[in-house]
Design a protein around this motif. Structure first.
Motif, PDB file in Angstrom:
ATOM      1  N   PRO A   1     -10.584  21.719  24.275  1.00  0.00           N
ATOM      2  CA  PRO A   1     -10.889  21.235  22.919  1.00  0.00           C
ATOM      3  C   PRO A   1     -12.397  21.217  22.651  1.00  0.00           C
ATOM      4  N   VAL A   2     -12.788  21.797  21.523  1.00  0.00           N
ATOM      5  CA  VAL A   2     -14.180  21.777  21.078  1.00  0.00           C
ATOM      6  C   VAL A   2     -14.187  21.456  19.588  1.00  0.00           C
ATOM      7  N   ARG A   3     -15.354  21.184  19.062  1.00  0.00           N
ATOM      8  CA  ARG A   3     -15.472  20.912  17.635  1.00  0.00           C
ATOM      9  C   ARG A   3     -15.072  22.144  16.834  1.00  0.00           C
ATOM     10  N   ALA A   4     -14.454  21.910  15.680  1.00  0.00           N
ATOM     11  CA  ALA A   4     -13.943  23.016  14.869  1.00  0.00           C
ATOM     12  C   ALA A   4     -15.053  23.977  14.461  1.00  0.00           C
ATOM     13  N   LEU A   5     -16.183  23.439  14.015  1.00  0.00           N
ATOM     14  CA  LEU A   5     -17.279  24.311  13.586  1.00  0.00           C
ATOM     15  C   LEU A   5     -17.830  25.124  14.745  1.00  0.00           C
ATOM     16  N   GLN A   6     -17.812  24.549  15.925  1.00  0.00           N
ATOM     17  CA  GLN A   6     -18.306  25.273  17.092  1.00  0.00           C
ATOM     18  C   GLN A   6     -17.395  26.468  17.412  1.00  0.00           C
ATOM     19  N   ARG A   7     -16.085  26.251  17.355  1.00  0.00           N
ATOM     20  CA  ARG A   7     -15.169  27.360  17.621  1.00  0.00           C
ATOM     21  C   ARG A   7     -15.252  28.421  16.525  1.00  0.00           C
ATOM     22  N   ILE A   8     -15.382  27.973  15.278  1.00  0.00           N
ATOM     23  CA  ILE A   8     -15.500  28.922  14.177  1.00  0.00           C
ATOM     24  C   ILE A   8     -16.751  29.779  14.327  1.00  0.00           C
ATOM     25  N   SER A   9     -17.847  29.149  14.729  1.00  0.00           N
ATOM     26  CA  SER A   9     -19.093  29.910  14.913  1.00  0.00           C
ATOM     27  C   SER A   9     -18.953  30.946  16.019  1.00  0.00           C
ATOM     28  N   ARG A  10     -18.165  30.630  17.045  1.00  0.00           N
ATOM     29  CA  ARG A  10     -17.928  31.609  18.105  1.00  0.00           C
ATOM     30  C   ARG A  10     -17.095  32.770  17.598  1.00  0.00           C
ATOM     31  N   MET A  11     -16.051  32.455  16.822  1.00  0.00           N
ATOM     32  CA  MET A  11     -15.201  33.518  16.292  1.00  0.00           C
ATOM     33  C   MET A  11     -15.942  34.387  15.283  1.00  0.00           C
ATOM     34  N   ALA A  12     -16.911  33.801  14.582  1.00  0.00           N
ATOM     35  CA  ALA A  12     -17.667  34.535  13.572  1.00  0.00           C
ATOM     36  C   ALA A  12     -18.894  35.216  14.151  1.00  0.00           C
ATOM     37  N   GLY A  13     -19.006  35.279  15.463  1.00  0.00           N
ATOM     38  CA  GLY A  13     -20.188  35.807  16.122  1.00  0.00           C
ATOM     39  C   GLY A  13     -20.364  37.304  15.975  1.00  0.00           C
ATOM     40  N   PRO A  14     -21.339  37.865  16.708  1.00  0.00           N
ATOM     41  CA  PRO A  14     -21.685  39.288  16.550  1.00  0.00           C
ATOM     42  C   PRO A  14     -20.586  40.221  17.047  1.00  0.00           C
ATOM     43  N   VAL A  15     -20.473  41.368  16.390  1.00  0.00           N
ATOM     44  CA  VAL A  15     -19.524  42.420  16.771  1.00  0.00           C
ATOM     45  C   VAL A  15     -20.258  43.749  16.748  1.00  0.00           C
TER      46      VAL A  15
END
Length: 441
Positions: A42-56
């Motif tokens: 479990p992590v903070r929602a914004l933290q997980r979202i920022s990871r998913m929205a990271g560089p590609v």
């Protein structure tokens, strides 16, 4: 390209690219997936979202994912198919024949465009982005033309209700462009609609009605917000699902390796540790025998896996099918291969393997059911893809009397569907069976 430019492309934010380009950006969702995204801790929602929205890496695109994600644009097309006729019906009930012909023309053209869009998106042929761009441009021109046509052809008394039919098409087009091309295109159409509406007012009653023209914007902003939310949820959801899938795949592979080690190396080591009867020389000979046998088994396991990977990665489709024909010949089925000249680099390895395994299942069905020892396998380019046709002149069967079993539904149809392909089984009693497999390039 400079090194700095190359680094910028690989470091593009997935979320920014998704909002800027729409659903085509989903093709890059498989890149840049870190272990942190799929970590169930479990992590903070914004933290997980920022990871998913990271560089590609925008240079690496998954064609299958792009074809699957494009279906999200069906939503605004269905919206137009439902709302335009409903609004037209309300207009006809309220105003009768006044301006009905002009409004009917707009409604029919809108439904025709939306229906064709649905048909084009659902067809079997491979997706062509250049043709999609032309269709979107035609739809955009029609959207603006509908507004002007209503203004030029209906009376001022029914203008506001009549233009409501064109507005429903406009709202669907704003969502369509936002999803298919990105937020800038959706906002651009929303902004362009204001001067077009003012021009429609001028054509209809000779003056500008700014308040009435701007009254559609609250609804339009709601459509934009909904489309953007759908894009974000879809994109981030796909990234999260892919990350979890990769993590679970690694765990499954690790479990398989653990089972292999438990059943081989660990069993041998425990047998050595337990010892046995006899003097030390006899036990030494037994230990050497166990170690030698285990070394041979491990070497065979490693070399077999490596050979399979090399064979699957190096052989073109024609050679894969030739090897399959040789395999079937050992079981008594003679296969005649007819292979057109193909560019094997255009067909991905995963699709080649899917075609080969589906052909193997079709050949096995011939051996088991057709009462013949001959089959013809033809490979050709067709409709922007590769088609493989397996034909025998055996006993055949009636598809109505014998529904598809596991072999056809899973080993053939489902396997091809997973890589964006199709299959067709044709047969009749006494006329043999034809299995047509197709995958896009």
């Amino acid at each position: 390209m400079t090194r700095q430019q190359d680094g910028d492309r690989r470091g593009a934010s997935f979320l920014v690219m998704l909002l800027r380009r729409g659903t085509p950006a989903l093709a890059t969702a498989t890149t840049g997936l870190t272990d942190e995204i799929g970590d169930p801790t479990p992590v903070r929602a914004l933290q997980r979202i920022s990871r998913m929205a990271g560089p590609v890496d925008e240079r690496q695109r998954d064609g299958l994912l792009l074809r699957a994600a494009r279906y999200v644009v069906l939503v605004p097309l269905v919206y137009r198919l439902l709302m335009v006729p409903a609004t037209f019906g309300s207009y006809a009930v309220k105003h009768g024949s006044a301006g009905l012909a002009s409004v009917a023309i707009v409604a029919v053209c809108s439904v025709a465009l939306s229906a064709f869009g649905l048909f084009w998106m659902m067809r079997r042929a491979p997706f062509r982005s250049d043709l999609a761009g032309r269709l979107l441009l035609i739809d955009l021109v029609a959207t603006l033309a509908f507004e002007l046509f209503i203004g030029a052809t209906v009376s001022p008394a029914v203008f506001h209700d009549a233009v409501g039919v064109a507005d429903k098409h406009l709202l669907g087009s704003v969502a369509l462009l936002t999803l298919a091309v990105g937020i800038p295109s959706g906002i651009g159409l929303a902004a362009l609609s204001l001067p077009v509406r003012l021009l429609s007012d001028l054509l209809n009653h000779g003056t500008f009605d700014f308040a009435q023209a701007a009254s559609l914007y609250p609804t339009m902003f709601g459509v934009l917000f909904t489309a953007v939310g759908a894009l974000i949820l879809l994109g981030l959801g796909i990234r999260l699902a892919l990350a979890y899938g990769i993590r679970n795949g690694r765990l499954a592979e690790r479990a398989r390796q653990h089972r292999m080690l438990h059943d081989t190396v660990l069993q041998t080591l425990e047998a050595i540790a337990l010892g046995g009867p006899g003097d030390s020389d006899q036990r030494l000979v037994e230990v050497q025998r166990l170690a030698r046998a285990q070394a041979i088994e491990l070497r065979q396991t490693i070399e077999t896996a490596a050979a399979q990977r090399a064979e699957e990665g190096a052989r073109p489709l024609g050679e894969k099918l030739a090897a399959l024909a040789a395999e079937m010949a050992r079981d008594g089925l003679r296969a005649q291969l007819v292979i057109a000249e193909l560019d094997d680099d255009t067909l991905s390895e995963v699709r080649q393997i899917a075609i080969r395994d589906a052909v193997r299942e079709a050949m096995r069905n011939t051996m088991k059911h057709a009462e013949t020892d001959k089959v013809v396998v033809r490979v050709e380019e067709r409709n922007g893809g590769i088609a493989v046709i397996t034909r025998d002149h055996g006993t055949g069967f009636s598809p109505a009397d014998r529904p598809a079993g596991f072999g056809i539904s899973e080993s053939i149809t489902a396997r091809l569907s997973e890589v964006g392909g199709t299959s067709l089984v044709e047969s009749s009693p006494g006329s043999g069976t034809r299995v047509t497999l197709w995958v896009p390039l």
